[in-house]
Design a protein around this motif. Structure first.
Motif, short mmCIF file in Angstrom:
data_model
loop_
_atom_site.label_atom_id
_atom_site.label_comp_id
_atom_site.label_asym_id
_atom_site.label_seq_id
_atom_site.Cartn_x
_atom_site.Cartn_y
_atom_site.Cartn_z
N GLU A 90 0.80 -1.22 0.00
CA GLU A 90 0.00 0.00 0.00
C GLU A 90 0.84 1.28 0.00
O GLU A 90 0.52 2.23 -0.73
N PRO A 91 1.94 1.37 0.79
CA PRO A 91 2.75 2.59 0.73
C PRO A 91 3.31 2.85 -0.68
O PRO A 91 3.40 4.00 -1.11
N ASN A 92 3.67 1.77 -1.38
CA ASN A 92 4.18 1.93 -2.74
C ASN A 92 3.07 2.37 -3.69
O ASN A 92 3.30 3.19 -4.59
N ILE A 93 1.86 1.83 -3.49
CA ILE A 93 0.72 2.25 -4.31
C ILE A 93 0.45 3.74 -4.11
O ILE A 93 0.19 4.49 -5.07
N GLU A 94 0.51 4.19 -2.88
CA GLU A 94 0.30 5.61 -2.59
C GLU A 94 1.36 6.48 -3.26
O GLU A 94 1.06 7.56 -3.77
N PHE A 95 2.61 6.00 -3.26
CA PHE A 95 3.69 6.73 -3.93
C PHE A 95 3.40 6.85 -5.42
O PHE A 95 3.61 7.91 -6.02
N LEU A 96 2.93 5.77 -6.04
CA LEU A 96 2.61 5.81 -7.47
C LEU A 96 1.48 6.81 -7.75
O LEU A 96 1.54 7.56 -8.72
N LYS A 97 0.44 6.79 -6.90
CA LYS A 97 -0.68 7.72 -7.07
C LYS A 97 -0.20 9.17 -7.04
O LYS A 97 -0.55 9.98 -7.89
N CYS A 98 0.62 9.47 -6.04
CA CYS A 98 1.05 10.85 -5.83
C CYS A 98 1.97 11.35 -6.94
O CYS A 98 2.08 12.55 -7.15
N ASN A 99 2.62 10.42 -7.63
CA ASN A 99 3.61 10.82 -8.65
C ASN A 99 3.18 10.47 -10.07
O ASN A 99 3.97 10.62 -11.00
N GLY A 100 1.95 10.00 -10.23
CA GLY A 100 1.44 9.71 -11.56
C GLY A 100 2.20 8.62 -12.29
O GLY A 100 2.41 8.71 -13.50
#
Length: 210
Positions: A90-100
């Motif tokens: 989940e933390p990696n998914i959030e990183f992807l969301k925030c950085n497109g």
């Protein structure tokens, strides 16, 4: 399938269950100890395990964790190729969301010899993503950046017309004591004739000398 803008776009394909010479490494920006960096207001950039540049716009590494996110932001990534079958944290998914950043998942089981079955079709699909420059800058990673990542990069090198000795040398520099004969055999036998596109040009191309 395109997800809502508030979600990260994930493309999943599941089929079946050290720095090499001539490569460019992006170094971490680390000045002094952690305390000194805090005092000086310097931000630390920590690359993931086994991080290296493969080619212009293509990088490789082991599994990035939260300590690596600031460094990854400096790469301006558009895509990540994830070669493990497990769900992305989940933390990696959030990183992807925030950085497109778009996630392409190709689930390859991390089996050990002698029970190794590298799915050739999966490697082919992953290579198509790597070869599409619309996905660049791109990071390829598995768990430790050795076997699955090494096989994908090795097959890319065949498309770039590297000779086998150079392909194996690069693979072994990352795999070190964990190098597998089966991985090298897979790369040797991998058939590139079905790829119609021109391979990516590489400043590090290594052809066998006649």
């Amino acid at each position: 399938m395109k997800l809502e803008s508030s979600e990260v776009e994930i493309c999943t394909a599941v089929v079946g269950a050290p720095s090499p010479t001539g490569q460019i490494l992006l170094a971490a920006k680390v000045q002094g100890s952690g305390d000194e960096a805090d005092r000086d207001g310097e931000e630390l950039f920590v690359p993931p395990l086994n991080f290296a540049m493969v080619d212009s716009g293509v990088f490789r590494s082991g599994f990035p964790d939260t300590a690596n996110f600031t460094f990854l932001q400096t790469l301006g990534l558009r895509s990540i190729i994830y070669l493990c079958p497990e769900p992305y944290p989940e933390p990696n998914i959030e990183f992807l969301k925030c950085n497109g950043i778009r996630l392409f998942q190709f689930g390859i089981d991390g089996c050990k010899e002698p029970f190794v079955n590298i799915p050739e079709d999966t490697i082919r699909e992953a290579l198509k993503v790597v070869l599409d420059k619309r996905n660049h800058p791109l990071l390829i990673h598995c768990k430790r950046g050795k076997h699955r990542t090494g096989c994908l990069v090795g097959c890319l090198r065949k498309l770039q017309r590297w000779c086998l000795s150079s392909i194996f040398d690069e693979y072994q520099r990352f795999a070190a004591a964990k190098a597998r004969i089966s991985d090298q055999r897979f790369m040797e036998l991998f058939d590139i004739s079905s790829f119609k596109h021109l391979p990516m040009t590489s400043p590090h191309s290594r052809r066998c000398q006649s």
